[in-house]
Design a protein around this motif. Structure first.
Motif, PDB file in Angstrom:
ATOM      1  N   GLY A  49       0.814  -1.232   0.028  1.00  0.00           N
ATOM      2  CA  GLY A  49       0.017   0.128  -0.035  1.00  0.00           C
ATOM      3  C   GLY A  49       0.649   1.304   0.079  1.00  0.00           C
ATOM      4  O   GLY A  49       0.327   2.271   0.182  1.00  0.00           O
ATOM      5  N   ALA A  50       2.373   1.061   0.223  1.00  0.00           N
ATOM      6  CA  ALA A  50       3.008   2.253   0.124  1.00  0.00           C
ATOM      7  C   ALA A  50       4.423   2.051  -0.717  1.00  0.00           C
ATOM      8  O   ALA A  50       5.553   1.794  -0.237  1.00  0.00           O
ATOM      9  N   PRO A  51       4.192   1.831  -2.010  1.00  0.00           N
ATOM     10  CA  PRO A  51       5.311   1.736  -3.113  1.00  0.00           C
ATOM     11  C   PRO A  51       6.259   2.865  -3.036  1.00  0.00           C
ATOM     12  O   PRO A  51       6.009   3.794  -2.965  1.00  0.00           O
TER      13      PRO A  51
ATOM     14  N   HIS B 217      17.094  14.304  -9.808  1.00  0.00           N
ATOM     15  CA  HIS B 217      16.184  14.842  -8.694  1.00  0.00           C
ATOM     16  C   HIS B 217      14.849  15.447  -9.120  1.00  0.00           C
ATOM     17  O   HIS B 217      13.918  15.235  -8.486  1.00  0.00           O
ATOM     18  N   PHE B 218      14.955  16.082 -10.317  1.00  0.00           N
ATOM     19  CA  PHE B 218      13.665  16.633 -10.708  1.00  0.00           C
ATOM     20  C   PHE B 218      12.776  15.458 -10.947  1.00  0.00           C
ATOM     21  O   PHE B 218      11.531  15.749 -10.970  1.00  0.00           O
ATOM     22  N   LEU B 219      13.186  14.431 -11.549  1.00  0.00           N
ATOM     23  CA  LEU B 219      12.119  13.531 -11.861  1.00  0.00           C
ATOM     24  C   LEU B 219      11.495  12.982 -10.604  1.00  0.00           C
ATOM     25  O   LEU B 219      10.320  12.438 -10.567  1.00  0.00           O
ATOM     26  N   ILE B 220      12.056  12.872  -9.476  1.00  0.00           N
ATOM     27  CA  ILE B 220      11.539  12.370  -8.386  1.00  0.00           C
ATOM     28  C   ILE B 220      10.193  13.460  -8.111  1.00  0.00           C
ATOM     29  O   ILE B 220       9.115  12.958  -7.613  1.00  0.00           O
ATOM     30  N   LYS B 221      10.493  14.647  -8.494  1.00  0.00           N
ATOM     31  CA  LYS B 221       9.199  15.565  -8.132  1.00  0.00           C
ATOM     32  C   LYS B 221       8.064  15.171  -9.002  1.00  0.00           C
ATOM     33  O   LYS B 221       6.855  15.468  -8.794  1.00  0.00           O
ATOM     34  N   VAL B 222       8.448  15.052 -10.302  1.00  0.00           N
ATOM     35  CA  VAL B 222       7.763  14.681 -11.158  1.00  0.00           C
ATOM     36  C   VAL B 222       6.877  13.343 -10.696  1.00  0.00           C
ATOM     37  O   VAL B 222       5.432  13.338 -10.978  1.00  0.00           O
ATOM     38  N   LEU B 223       7.418  12.397 -10.256  1.00  0.00           N
ATOM     39  CA  LEU B 223       7.061  11.170  -9.819  1.00  0.00           C
ATOM     40  C   LEU B 223       5.822  11.337  -8.699  1.00  0.00           C
ATOM     41  O   LEU B 223       4.854  10.936  -8.613  1.00  0.00           O
ATOM     42  N   HIS B 224       6.330  12.293  -7.947  1.00  0.00           N
ATOM     43  CA  HIS B 224       5.530  12.576  -6.774  1.00  0.00           C
ATOM     44  C   HIS B 224       4.185  13.125  -7.195  1.00  0.00           C
ATOM     45  O   HIS B 224       3.081  12.941  -6.567  1.00  0.00           O
ATOM     46  N   GLN B 225       4.110  14.029  -8.070  1.00  0.00           N
ATOM     47  CA  GLN B 225       3.078  14.821  -8.607  1.00  0.00           C
ATOM     48  C   GLN B 225       2.055  13.972  -9.438  1.00  0.00           C
ATOM     49  O   GLN B 225       0.871  13.934  -9.710  1.00  0.00           O
TER      50      GLN B 225
ATOM     51  N   GLU C  78      -0.139   7.667  -5.174  1.00  0.00           N
ATOM     52  CA  GLU C  78       0.097   6.283  -4.346  1.00  0.00           C
ATOM     53  C   GLU C  78       1.482   5.961  -4.196  1.00  0.00           C
ATOM     54  O   GLU C  78       1.722   5.081  -3.395  1.00  0.00           O
ATOM     55  N   LEU C  79       2.413   6.707  -5.082  1.00  0.00           N
ATOM     56  CA  LEU C  79       3.691   6.196  -4.738  1.00  0.00           C
ATOM     57  C   LEU C  79       4.560   7.311  -3.776  1.00  0.00           C
ATOM     58  O   LEU C  79       4.265   8.504  -3.971  1.00  0.00           O
ATOM     59  N   ILE C  80       5.611   6.727  -3.051  1.00  0.00           N
ATOM     60  CA  ILE C  80       6.430   7.447  -2.330  1.00  0.00           C
ATOM     61  C   ILE C  80       7.694   7.587  -2.978  1.00  0.00           C
ATOM     62  O   ILE C  80       8.501   6.752  -3.161  1.00  0.00           O
ATOM     63  N   SER C  81       7.994   8.792  -3.387  1.00  0.00           N
ATOM     64  CA  SER C  81       9.188   9.132  -4.181  1.00  0.00           C
ATOM     65  C   SER C  81      10.115  10.006  -3.560  1.00  0.00           C
ATOM     66  O   SER C  81       9.746  11.115  -3.432  1.00  0.00           O
TER      67      SER C  81
ATOM     68  N   ALA D 265      10.182   6.114   4.899  1.00  0.00           N
ATOM     69  CA  ALA D 265       9.506   6.779   3.894  1.00  0.00           C
ATOM     70  C   ALA D 265       8.193   5.834   3.564  1.00  0.00           C
ATOM     71  O   ALA D 265       8.295   5.148   2.630  1.00  0.00           O
ATOM     72  N   LYS D 266       7.134   6.204   4.308  1.00  0.00           N
ATOM     73  CA  LYS D 266       5.864   5.536   4.379  1.00  0.00           C
ATOM     74  C   LYS D 266       4.749   6.197   4.304  1.00  0.00           C
ATOM     75  O   LYS D 266       3.557   5.736   4.239  1.00  0.00           O
ATOM     76  N   THR D 267       4.762   7.547   4.295  1.00  0.00           N
ATOM     77  CA  THR D 267       3.493   8.433   4.132  1.00  0.00           C
ATOM     78  C   THR D 267       3.887   9.393   3.052  1.00  0.00           C
ATOM     79  O   THR D 267       4.911   9.704   2.547  1.00  0.00           O
ATOM     80  N   ARG D 268       2.586   9.845   2.456  1.00  0.00           N
ATOM     81  CA  ARG D 268       2.579  10.780   1.298  1.00  0.00           C
ATOM     82  C   ARG D 268       3.180  12.161   1.769  1.00  0.00           C
ATOM     83  O   ARG D 268       3.987  12.564   0.798  1.00  0.00           O
ATOM     84  N   GLU D 269       3.494  12.490   3.082  1.00  0.00           N
ATOM     85  CA  GLU D 269       3.911  13.655   3.314  1.00  0.00           C
ATOM     86  C   GLU D 269       5.500  13.475   3.247  1.00  0.00           C
ATOM     87  O   GLU D 269       6.219  14.771   3.076  1.00  0.00           O
ATOM     88  N   MET D 270       6.152  12.421   3.257  1.00  0.00           N
ATOM     89  CA  MET D 270       7.475  12.514   2.885  1.00  0.00           C
ATOM     90  C   MET D 270       7.928  12.398   1.483  1.00  0.00           C
ATOM     91  O   MET D 270       9.084  12.393   1.075  1.00  0.00           O
TER      92      MET D 270
END
Length: 255
Positions: free
Chosen positions: A133-135, A166-174, A178-181, A225-230
């Motif tokens: 539930g927290a990939p 690093h920038f791609l991590i922000k892209v994945l986050h947006q 459901e993904l913690i990046s 790193a298990k929550t969306r806030e992270m």
């Protein structure tokens, strides 16, 4: 929700990648896939002989066919994928921008930036279906790619490729709520890449971050790193500031 965790670590036949794999395989209820350009390297085969939960994979960063084949094997063997630690990278050139061969930009961006894109595109269906539930998609970042707290390493090709990863991590986050990046700064450790950077900075090995501390710190961040806030953030590998010029004074780093 499954209590079994399946990891994929890339660039795992030496340095930080091998250290992460060696630490992960000692945990209970885990399966670890070690992606490497040379999965038959003694460092991996000897470790796999001791730990049946370790599976070396042929996985060259940026190679679409190898990435697809690796993910098919993970699906067949484990049936799930919960955490990717994208560690594979190269740092093959140090010198002024004006004399950096253009081919070096192609090589570094192919491995360090496009490699993460190819990896995520191959893995996303299995990863996003993680029963946890927290990939998690973890990018091993680099001090050379800092912009907010820039340090000069005379590594334009490498540094720009890592800034892009690093920038791609922000892209994945947006794009994938459901993904913690996250990206993690691993410290300046005595690997081939770290030693080159240390030479430019005029440092001795004793002034660098110990490998053990880097591995433990990275995995602490991965575990937390298990929550969306992270998600969508860039963290240093350690929570206390050591006073080194390449450290961040806070847990979270300015991109």
């Amino acid at each position: 929700m499954s209590d079994h965790t399946v990891y994929l670590v890339t660039g795992s036949n030496r340095g930080i990648g091998l250290g992460l794999v060696a630490a992960l395989v000692t945990r209970a209820n885990v399966t670890v896939f070690a992606g490497a350009r040379n999965p038959g390297a003694p460092s991996l085969t000897e470790l796999a002989a001791k730990h049946p939960n370790l599976h070396p994979l042929q996985l060259t960063s940026g190679n679409e066919a190898e990435n697809q084949a690796a993910l098919e094997k993970i699906k067949t063997v484990a049936g799930q994928l919960d955490v990717i630690i994208a560690n594979a990278g190269i740092a093959n050139h140090f010198g002024p921008l004006v004399t950096t061969p253009l081919s070096q930009f192609n090589d570094h961006w192919e491995t360090n930036t496009r490699g993460n894109v190819v990896l995520f595109q191959a893995a996303h269906k299995l990863l996003l279906a993680s029963p946890s539930g927290a990939p998690r998609f973890i990018d091993i970042g680099s001090i050379a790619g800092f912009i907010g707290c820039y340090q000069h390493f005379a590594a334009a090709a490498y540094g720009s490729s890592k800034a892009a990863s690093h920038f791609l991590i922000k892209v994945l986050h947006q794009e994938h709520p459901e993904l913690i990046s996250i990206s993690i700064h691993p410290g300046l450790v005595p690997t081939d890449m770290g030693n080159n950077a240390a030479e430019i900075l005029g440092l001795q090995q004793g002034e660098m971050d110990p490998m053990r501390e880097s591995i433990e710190g990275i995995l602490d961040r991965v575990d937390a790193a298990k929550t969306r806030e992270m998600s969508g953030r860039f963290y240093t590998f350690k929570s206390n500031y050591g006073g080194d010029t390449w450290d961040s004074e806070t847990d979270e780093i300015a991109w």
